[in-house]
Design a protein around this motif. Structure first.
Motif, mmCIF file in Angstrom:
data_model
loop_
_atom_site.group_PDB
_atom_site.id
_atom_site.type_symbol
_atom_site.label_atom_id
_atom_site.label_comp_id
_atom_site.label_asym_id
_atom_site.label_seq_id
_atom_site.Cartn_x
_atom_site.Cartn_y
_atom_site.Cartn_z
ATOM 1 N N ALA A 481 -6.615 37.367 32.805
ATOM 2 C CA ALA A 481 -5.650 38.417 32.474
ATOM 3 C C ALA A 481 -5.576 39.488 33.573
ATOM 4 N N ASP A 482 -5.958 39.100 34.782
ATOM 5 C CA ASP A 482 -5.888 40.008 35.933
ATOM 6 C C ASP A 482 -5.553 39.191 37.183
ATOM 7 N N TRP A 483 -4.615 38.256 37.028
ATOM 8 C CA TRP A 483 -4.342 37.258 38.050
ATOM 9 C C TRP A 483 -4.159 37.848 39.447
ATOM 10 N N GLY A 484 -3.109 38.642 39.607
ATOM 11 C CA GLY A 484 -2.737 39.091 40.942
ATOM 12 C C GLY A 484 -3.775 39.944 41.642
ATOM 13 N N PRO A 485 -4.155 41.082 41.083
ATOM 14 C CA PRO A 485 -5.052 42.001 41.802
ATOM 15 C C PRO A 485 -6.409 41.391 42.155
ATOM 16 N N ARG A 486 -7.076 40.782 41.169
ATOM 17 C CA ARG A 486 -8.423 40.259 41.424
ATOM 18 C C ARG A 486 -8.385 39.067 42.376
ATOM 19 N N THR A 487 -7.437 38.144 42.162
ATOM 20 C CA THR A 487 -7.359 36.969 43.032
ATOM 21 C C THR A 487 -6.991 37.374 44.454
ATOM 22 N N HIS A 488 -6.078 38.323 44.584
ATOM 23 C CA HIS A 488 -5.673 38.803 45.905
ATOM 24 C C HIS A 488 -6.872 39.356 46.675
ATOM 25 N N ALA A 489 -7.699 40.103 46.000
ATOM 26 C CA ALA A 489 -8.869 40.680 46.672
ATOM 27 C C ALA A 489 -9.815 39.584 47.154
ATOM 28 N N ASP A 490 -10.036 38.569 46.334
ATOM 29 C CA ASP A 490 -10.899 37.451 46.742
ATOM 30 C C ASP A 490 -10.307 36.715 47.940
ATOM 31 N N LEU A 491 -9.003 36.453 47.889
ATOM 32 C CA LEU A 491 -8.350 35.722 48.974
ATOM 33 C C LEU A 491 -8.412 36.500 50.292
ATOM 34 N N MET A 492 -8.225 37.792 50.209
ATOM 35 C CA MET A 492 -8.260 38.590 51.432
ATOM 36 C C MET A 492 -9.679 38.660 52.001
ATOM 37 N N ALA A 493 -10.691 38.679 51.136
ATOM 38 C CA ALA A 493 -12.072 38.688 51.625
ATOM 39 C C ALA A 493 -12.377 37.396 52.373
ATOM 40 N N LEU A 494 -11.932 36.271 51.851
ATOM 41 C CA LEU A 494 -12.159 34.988 52.515
ATOM 42 C C LEU A 494 -11.318 34.865 53.786
ATOM 43 N N THR A 495 -10.099 35.374 53.735
ATOM 44 C CA THR A 495 -9.257 35.367 54.931
ATOM 45 C C THR A 495 -9.895 36.189 56.045
ATOM 46 N N ASP A 496 -10.389 37.368 55.707
ATOM 47 C CA ASP A 496 -11.052 38.214 56.707
ATOM 48 C C ASP A 496 -12.238 37.485 57.339
ATOM 49 N N ALA A 497 -13.021 36.794 56.492
ATOM 50 C CA ALA A 497 -14.200 36.081 57.004
ATOM 51 C C ALA A 497 -13.792 34.945 57.933
ATOM 52 N N ALA A 498 -12.743 34.223 57.568
ATOM 53 C CA ALA A 498 -12.290 33.107 58.398
ATOM 54 C C ALA A 498 -11.740 33.602 59.741
ATOM 55 N N LEU A 499 -11.005 34.701 59.705
ATOM 56 C CA LEU A 499 -10.371 35.204 60.926
ATOM 57 C C LEU A 499 -11.376 35.785 61.915
ATOM 58 N N GLU A 500 -12.605 35.973 61.503
ATOM 59 C CA GLU A 500 -13.643 36.426 62.423
ATOM 60 C C GLU A 500 -14.135 35.296 63.323
ATOM 61 N N LEU A 501 -13.844 34.041 62.939
ATOM 62 C CA LEU A 501 -14.301 32.904 63.732
ATOM 63 C C LEU A 501 -13.538 32.842 65.047
ATOM 64 N N PRO A 502 -14.219 32.558 66.141
ATOM 65 C CA PRO A 502 -13.539 32.539 67.444
ATOM 66 C C PRO A 502 -12.524 31.406 67.576
ATOM 67 N N GLU A 503 -12.656 30.365 66.742
ATOM 68 C CA GLU A 503 -11.728 29.240 66.832
ATOM 69 C C GLU A 503 -10.381 29.524 66.191
ATOM 70 N N ILE A 504 -10.211 30.702 65.569
ATOM 71 C CA ILE A 504 -8.991 31.015 64.839
ATOM 72 C C ILE A 504 -8.300 32.225 65.459
ATOM 73 N N ASP A 505 -6.982 32.115 65.580
ATOM 74 C CA ASP A 505 -6.155 33.186 66.141
ATOM 75 C C ASP A 505 -5.699 34.106 65.008
ATOM 76 N N ALA A 506 -6.276 35.296 64.942
ATOM 77 C CA ALA A 506 -5.980 36.228 63.860
ATOM 78 C C ALA A 506 -4.588 36.835 63.956
ATOM 79 N N THR A 507 -3.882 36.601 65.052
ATOM 80 C CA THR A 507 -2.537 37.173 65.206
ATOM 81 C C THR A 507 -1.432 36.225 64.752
ATOM 82 N N ARG A 508 -1.790 34.975 64.479
ATOM 83 C CA ARG A 508 -0.792 33.986 64.043
ATOM 84 C C ARG A 508 -1.239 33.412 62.701
#
Length: 659
Positions: A481-508
Motif C-alpha cells: 500500500a506504498d507502491w511508488g514512494p517506497r519502491t522508488h527509494a529502493d530502486l534509486m539506492a540500487l541504481t546509485d550503487a550500480a552507477l559507482e562501478l567503473p564499467e558503467i557510464d553514469a551519464t547515459r
C-alpha cells in the motif's frame, strides 16, 4: 555469432516449457515450444529425454501441435492436441481433444473429445479427469447449441457474476466443468460429468486425482457479496458424480493450486493465501490437508511456494520457492518441521518431478541460463541432462549489486554487463524493473531478456526492491500500500550503487519496466529527471481508473480500498504528470485485460497534451506480454531505436520491422 545478434534469430530458438516423468521413473518427456513453419506463431511438440545418455528425440509432429503431457499408471502418454482424428471423416479441428501415445509404440489415438474441447487433465489409476468448457443448459444438446450460435453469428455473453475476463481472454459463454472416464482399449469409457452447473467455480481450477482414481480434489471458487471471491478446496468422488465435500475453506483465505495428492492417497498439498487489505500483507503458505478428515496445517515456514511435488514415501514434499534472487528446491516435511534446502546453486527450478527412488527431475534456469532438464539426487548433486533446446552463448557476464535503502533495509539486484564493458569503455545503463509486484528477477525470461540489451552494449540492472518475493514478509510489508514512494527509494539506492562501478557510464542512463514495472517507470518519470529515456510497457497510469476496469478488481481493491480514496491519488503516477520531462516510449496491447488498454491510451493522451516528447507503440492484437514472434521483434527493435536516440544520442531510425 549468437541468437542475440539478430532478434529474428532469437525468437526462433526452441525453448522447454515443462517436464513430465513416468510413474516408474524410466521416461522423461518435455513440451518444447518452437517457431511454426510460417514463422508467424509458435507451436509445441513432445520430446523424449532419454535417461540413459542418448540424445533427445521428437515424439510428435502434428501441424496443430501438442501440449500438456501426462503419463498414465501404465506408462502411456496422454496429451492435448487440435490435430484431426484420422478415424473420423471430416473431423473438426477447432477444439483440442485428448490423445494417447502407447508406451509400446505405434500411432497416437484420440481417447476423448468434447464440443467445448479438452482443457487440461490428470490421472489416477485407470481414471482420467479432464476439463471442458460447457454451455449452460442441457449437456446432451450442447453440440447442436454451439453450432446454432455459430451459424447465427452470435458472440454475445450474458454475465451474472464476476469476473468476466482473465488476462487476455473472455470468460464464457461456456462454464468450465470436470469429467471423469476410465481408460479403455480405444477411448475413455464411463464418462461422467463431475461438476454439473458449476457456474464460474472451476475457472482456472487446479486439480489432482487420487492414486486409486476414486477421488478428484479441486479448487472451487465461491462468489461473495460486493464482487468478492473465495476459493475453497473440495473433494469429488468419481463414482458419485456431482457429490462433493469441502476439504478446506476459511473466511479471508483462498486455497489454491498447485493441488497435489500424496502417493499414499492420504494427504493433499495446496497453497493457502490470505485476503490482504490496506494493512495486512499477502501471505502464501504450503498447506497440507487430510483427505479423509479435512484437518489441515501449514508446512514450509515462510517459503513462498511456486511448484510442489510429493516424495515417494508421502512423508515430505519438494518445493520450489523464491529465495534471495534464486528459486531453490527445498525438502519440506509434511508434519510442518523445518524445511531443508536441497539445491545449493544460484538457479531457479520449476516443473518438479520425483522418481520412485527419490531423485528429482526438474527444469533448471537462471538469469544467465535458459531452462534445461536436470537430475537432482538426495544429497543435492545436480546433473545436467541433454536438452532438446540448444545451449546459448551469452554476450556478457552476470554479477550482483547490493545497497542500503534510506530506511536501512538491504536490497539487492542482478547486474548484466556487456562483454566489452570496462573502465576505459563504460557501458550505458538500463534499469529494468520487474512486474508483479509480488515477483523476483531470478530466472530466465524469453520475453524480458536482458542479454539482447547486453548484445547492444547496455549494462542492465535487474533489481528486487520492496514487494519482491523470496526475502521474507518484511520486504513485502515495506512496500505494501506504498507502491511508488517506497519502491522508488529502493530502486534509486540500487541504481546509485550500480552507477559507482567503473564499467558503467553514469551519464547515459534509461529506465524501463512492464506491468508493475511499467507503473514504476511512470512513477520514476514523474519523480526524477535523472534518466535520458523511459520505456513503459502495459503500465498502470491512473490507479482509480485501473481498479475498476482490470480483470480482477477485487484483488487490487483489497490493497488500496474503495476507488476514489486518498490512497489512489497518492499512489497514482498520473498525479505527477506536470513534472514529467523525460522522453517516454509507451507500449500497450489492445487485448490486455489485466492492465486494460485504457491505461495506455490515457497515458499517451496525457503526454501529448503536456507536450512531453513521446512515442506510442500499439499492438491491436496482442495481450499483456506481446508474444507473437514478429511483434516481439518489433518490440525490441523499437525499444532499442528509442534508447539509441535518447541515451546514445543517435538519430531516430524507424525500425525496418515496422515498415
Amino acid at each position: 555469432m549468437t541468437p542475440f545478434n539478430d532478434i529474428r534469430d532469437y525468437v526462433g530458438v526452441p525453448r522447454l516449457v515443462s517436464l513430465r516423468l513416468a510413474p516408474d521413473g524410466n521416461r522423461l518427456v518435455s513440451v518444447v515450444q518452437a517457431l511454426n513453419p510460417d514463422g508467424k506463431s509458435y507451436g509445441t511438440s513432445l520430446w523424449e529425454i532419454p535417461l540413459d545418455g542418448r540424445r533427445p528425440y521428437r515424439l510428435t509432429r502434428s501441424v496443430k501441435g501438442e501440449a500438456g503431457a501426462e503419463f498414465t499408471a501404465g506408462g502411456d502418454l496422454l496429451f492435448g492436441s487440435r490435430r484431426p482424428d484420422p478415424t473420423v471423416k471430416d473431423a473438426e479441428e477447432e477444439v483440442p481433444a485428448l490423445w494417447l501415445l502407447p508406451a509400446a509404440g505405434g500411432e497416437a489415438r484420440q481417447v476423448a473429445s468434447r464440443p467445448g474441447g479438452v482443457t487440461g487433465f490428470a490421472t489416477g489409476g485407470r481414471t482420467v479427469v479432464f476439463g471442458s468448457d460447457v454451455l449452460p443448459g442441457d449437456e446432451a444438446t450442447e453440440e447442436e447449441r454451439r453450432k446454432a450460435r455459430k451459424e447465427a453469428g452470435v458472440s454475445a455473453i450474458l454475465h451474472e457474476s464476476y469476473p468476466v475476463r482473465y488476462w487476455d481472454h473472455d470468460l464464457g459463454p461456456g462454464e468450465p466443468r470436470l469429467f471423469s472416464g476410465i481408460l479403455g482399449d480405444e477411448r475413455l469409457t464411463e464418462i461422467r460429468d463431475l461438476s454439473p452447473q458449476p457456474g464460474k467455480a472451476l475457472t482456472n481450477a487446479s486439480y489432482d486425482v487420487s492414486p486409486d482414481g476414486a477421488t478428484v480434489v479441486t479448487t472451487w471458487a465461491v462468489p461473495l457479496p460486493a464482487g468478492e471471491l473465495r476459493t475453497r478446496l473440495v473433494a469429488i468422488e468419481t463414482a458419485d458424480a456431482g457429490a462433493q465435500r469441502i476439504l478446506a475453506e476459511q473466511e479471508g483465505y483462498d486455497f489454491e493450486g498447485p493441488v497435489k495428492i500424496s502417493p499414499d492417497g492420504r494427504l493433499v498439498a495446496c497453497v493457502r493465501g490470505n485476503h490482504a487489505d490496506t494493512v495486512a500483507i499477502p501471505e502464501s503458505t504450503l498447506w497440507i490437508v487430510d483427505l479423509a478428515t479435512g484437518e489441515g496445517h501449514a508446512a514450509g515456514g515462510a517459503l513462498w511456494p511456486m511448484d510442489v511435488v510429493w516424495s515417494p514415501d508421502s512423508r515430505s514434499l519438494y518445493v520450489a520457492a523464491d529465495d534471495q534472487g534464486r528459486r531453490p528446491i527445498f525438502r519440506v516435511p509434511a508434519d510442518g518441521s523445518e524445511p531443508v534446502r536441497l539445491t545449493p546453486d544460484d538457479a531457479a527450478y520449476l516443473s518438479l518431478n520425483v522418481a520412485p527412488d527419490g531423485t528429482v527431475y526438474a527444469l533448471r534456469s537462471a538469469v544467465n541460463l535458459a531452462a534445461g532438464p536436470v537430475r537432482v539426487t538426495a544429497d543435492g548433486t545436480i546433473e545436467e541432462l541433454d536438452s532438446p533446446a540448444p545451449a546459448l552463448e551469452l554476450p556478457g557476464t552476470l554479477t550482483e549489486v547490493t545497497a542500503t535503502a534510506d530506511d536501512g533495509a538491504t536490497v539487492r539486484a542482478w547486474l548484466v554487463l556487456p562483454e566489452d564493458a570496462s573502465a576505459d569503455n563504460p557501458a550505458p545503463f538500463l534499469l529494468w524493473i520487474h512486474g508483479g509486484p509480488l515477483s523476483s528477477w531470478n530466472d530466465w525470461s524469453w520475453r524480458w531478456n536482458p542479454w539482447i540489451m547486453a548484445q547492444h552494449g547496455y549494462a542492465v540492472l535487474l533489481p528486487d526492491p520492496c514487494l519482491s518475493t523470496g526475502y521474507g514478509p518484511e520486504m513485502i510489508r515495506r512496500g505494501w500500500a506504498d507502491w511508488g514512494p517506497r519502491t522508488h527509494a529502493d530502486l534509486m539506492a540500487l541504481t546509485d550503487a550500480a552507477l559507482e562501478l567503473p564499467e558503467i557510464d553514469a551519464t547515459r542512463t534509461a529506465a524501463m519496466g512492464g506491468s508493475f514495472g511499467g507503473y514504476m517507470a511512470n512513477w520514476i518519470a514523474g519523480h526524477t529527471d535523472r534518466f535520458k529515456a523511459i520505456v513503459t510497457h502495459a503500465s498502470l497510469w491512473n490507479l482509480d481508473q485501473f481498479a475498476g476496469t482490470t480483470d480482477a478488481s477485487m484483488y487490487w481493491q483489497r490493497e488500496f480500498g474503495t476507488p476514489g480514496n486518498e490512497l489512489y491519488q497518492k499512489l497514482s503516477p498520473h498525479s505527477a504528470l506536470e513534472k514529467i520531462s523525460t522522453p517516454m516510449l509507451v507500449i500497450h496491447g489492445d487485448k490486455d485485460y489485466r492492465v486494460p488498454i485504457g491505461e495506455g491510451l490515457r497515458l499517451w493522451w496525457d503526454l501529448q497534451r503536456s507536450d512531453v516528447e513521446s512515442k506510442f507503440l500499439y499492438f491491436p492484437d496482442e495481450n499483456h506480454w506481446v508474444l507473437k514472434p514478429g511483434n516481439v521483434v518489433v518490440w525490441y527493435e523499437t525499444v532499442l531505436a528509442f534508447l539509441a536516440q535518447h541515451v546514445l544520442g543517435q538519430q531516430w531510425k524507424r525500425p525496418e520491422s515496422l515498415s
